[in-house]
Write a protein that holds these residues in place. Structure first.
Motif, PDB file in Angstrom:
ATOM      1  N   ALA A 142       0.912  -1.310  -0.036  1.00  0.00           N
ATOM      2  CA  ALA A 142       0.042   0.054  -0.048  1.00  0.00           C
ATOM      3  C   ALA A 142       0.980   1.099  -0.016  1.00  0.00           C
ATOM      4  O   ALA A 142       0.563   2.120  -0.733  1.00  0.00           O
ATOM      5  CB  ALA A 142      -0.846   0.106   1.264  1.00  0.00           C
ATOM      6  N   ARG A 143       2.070   1.256   0.736  1.00  0.00           N
ATOM      7  CA  ARG A 143       3.005   2.201   0.837  1.00  0.00           C
ATOM      8  C   ARG A 143       3.361   2.544  -0.503  1.00  0.00           C
ATOM      9  O   ARG A 143       3.663   3.724  -1.028  1.00  0.00           O
ATOM     10  CB  ARG A 143       3.952   2.063   1.721  1.00  0.00           C
ATOM     11  CG  ARG A 143       5.298   2.836   1.698  1.00  0.00           C
ATOM     12  CD  ARG A 143       4.863   4.488   2.235  1.00  0.00           C
ATOM     13  NE  ARG A 143       5.952   5.078   2.355  1.00  0.00           N
ATOM     14  CZ  ARG A 143       5.957   6.224   1.592  1.00  0.00           C
ATOM     15  NH1 ARG A 143       5.290   6.590   0.620  1.00  0.00           N
ATOM     16  NH2 ARG A 143       7.361   7.069   1.577  1.00  0.00           N
ATOM     17  N   ASP A 144       3.688   1.384  -1.468  1.00  0.00           N
ATOM     18  CA  ASP A 144       4.184   1.683  -2.776  1.00  0.00           C
ATOM     19  C   ASP A 144       3.100   2.239  -3.660  1.00  0.00           C
ATOM     20  O   ASP A 144       3.497   3.056  -4.328  1.00  0.00           O
ATOM     21  CB  ASP A 144       4.750   0.386  -3.380  1.00  0.00           C
ATOM     22  CG  ASP A 144       5.817  -0.293  -2.610  1.00  0.00           C
ATOM     23  OD1 ASP A 144       6.657   0.403  -2.281  1.00  0.00           O
ATOM     24  OD2 ASP A 144       6.116  -1.562  -2.721  1.00  0.00           O
ATOM     25  N   ILE A 145       2.056   1.705  -3.637  1.00  0.00           N
ATOM     26  CA  ILE A 145       0.999   2.441  -4.312  1.00  0.00           C
ATOM     27  C   ILE A 145       0.714   3.834  -4.091  1.00  0.00           C
ATOM     28  O   ILE A 145       0.701   4.708  -4.939  1.00  0.00           O
ATOM     29  CB  ILE A 145      -0.431   1.672  -3.923  1.00  0.00           C
ATOM     30  CG1 ILE A 145      -0.379   0.041  -4.150  1.00  0.00           C
ATOM     31  CG2 ILE A 145      -1.605   2.284  -4.810  1.00  0.00           C
ATOM     32  CD1 ILE A 145      -0.409  -0.260  -5.465  1.00  0.00           C
ATOM     33  N   GLN A 146       1.173   4.489  -2.701  1.00  0.00           N
ATOM     34  CA  GLN A 146       0.791   5.674  -2.625  1.00  0.00           C
ATOM     35  C   GLN A 146       2.239   6.556  -2.915  1.00  0.00           C
ATOM     36  O   GLN A 146       1.667   7.708  -3.597  1.00  0.00           O
ATOM     37  CB  GLN A 146       0.869   5.893  -0.952  1.00  0.00           C
ATOM     38  CG  GLN A 146       1.032   7.145  -0.586  1.00  0.00           C
ATOM     39  CD  GLN A 146       1.137   7.272   1.088  1.00  0.00           C
ATOM     40  OE1 GLN A 146       1.307   6.249   1.824  1.00  0.00           O
ATOM     41  NE2 GLN A 146       1.135   8.582   1.630  1.00  0.00           N
ATOM     42  N   LEU A 147       3.384   5.933  -3.133  1.00  0.00           N
ATOM     43  CA  LEU A 147       4.206   6.433  -3.694  1.00  0.00           C
ATOM     44  C   LEU A 147       4.327   6.633  -5.129  1.00  0.00           C
ATOM     45  O   LEU A 147       4.656   7.768  -5.701  1.00  0.00           O
ATOM     46  CB  LEU A 147       5.617   5.682  -3.301  1.00  0.00           C
ATOM     47  CG  LEU A 147       6.901   6.092  -3.725  1.00  0.00           C
ATOM     48  CD1 LEU A 147       6.952   7.518  -2.912  1.00  0.00           C
ATOM     49  CD2 LEU A 147       8.014   5.282  -3.241  1.00  0.00           C
ATOM     50  N   LEU A 148       3.579   5.448  -5.784  1.00  0.00           N
ATOM     51  CA  LEU A 148       3.288   5.763  -7.357  1.00  0.00           C
ATOM     52  C   LEU A 148       2.422   6.806  -7.435  1.00  0.00           C
ATOM     53  O   LEU A 148       2.678   7.616  -8.536  1.00  0.00           O
ATOM     54  CB  LEU A 148       2.580   4.343  -7.574  1.00  0.00           C
ATOM     55  CG  LEU A 148       3.491   3.046  -7.815  1.00  0.00           C
ATOM     56  CD1 LEU A 148       2.821   1.882  -8.032  1.00  0.00           C
ATOM     57  CD2 LEU A 148       4.669   3.267  -9.097  1.00  0.00           C
TER      58      LEU A 148
END
Length: 151
Positions: free
Chosen positions: A58-64
């Protein structure tokens, strides 16, 4: 004990790598090829499975989403975005270090206060505390007793 050690290993967090690239692309609103490019450039580095498949958190999605917003809305190039992300990560790490050092200082101050209290508690009670007395205007005359001749 470290709180991360007590956590249930099956409990999902923002850092849990659970999304395959197609789902991550849908959630972020980007094309899977864009996610691959961001991974190659080091902007977003998802975890990998044993078979080398990407797993996004979910953190990666937010960063994307943040990368896309900086690129599209702010007009920042990918090299600039990479530097921004690096600096944000550095700030976060420094803030954590400041918090650790602040806690260490607080602990040292408490230990010092405790030690000071122990020292004060060990004072001898038959000693009288000295207090500087203001000079008075009274005059004291001392006259020694006369010595006796017989002594």
């Amino acid at each position: 004990m470290d709180p991360r050690m007590r956590r249930n290993p099956y409990q999902l967090t923002d850092e849990s790598p659970v999304y395959v690239i197609s789902v991550a692309a849908q959630l972020s609103g980007l094309h899977p090829q864009t996610l691959r490019q961001y991974d190659r450039l080091g902007l977003v580095s998802p975890d990998r499975t044993a078979g080398r498949g990407r797993r996004y958190s979910a953190r990666d999605i937010q960063l994307l989403r943040q990368v896309q917003q900086l690129s599209q809305d702010e007009g920042i190039n990918l090299a600039g975005i990479k530097r921004i992300i690096e600096l944000e990560n550095q700030v976060t790490a420094l803030q954590q270090r400041v918090a650790e050092l602040s806690a260490a200082v607080d602990g040292a101050a408490a230990a010092l206060q405790q030690r000071e209290a122990q020292v004060h508690a060990s004072y001898r009670r038959d000693l009288v505390r000295y207090e500087d007395v203001q000079q008075a205007s009274a005059l004291v005359v001392w006259r020694p007793k006369p010595k006796r001749a017989a002594e």
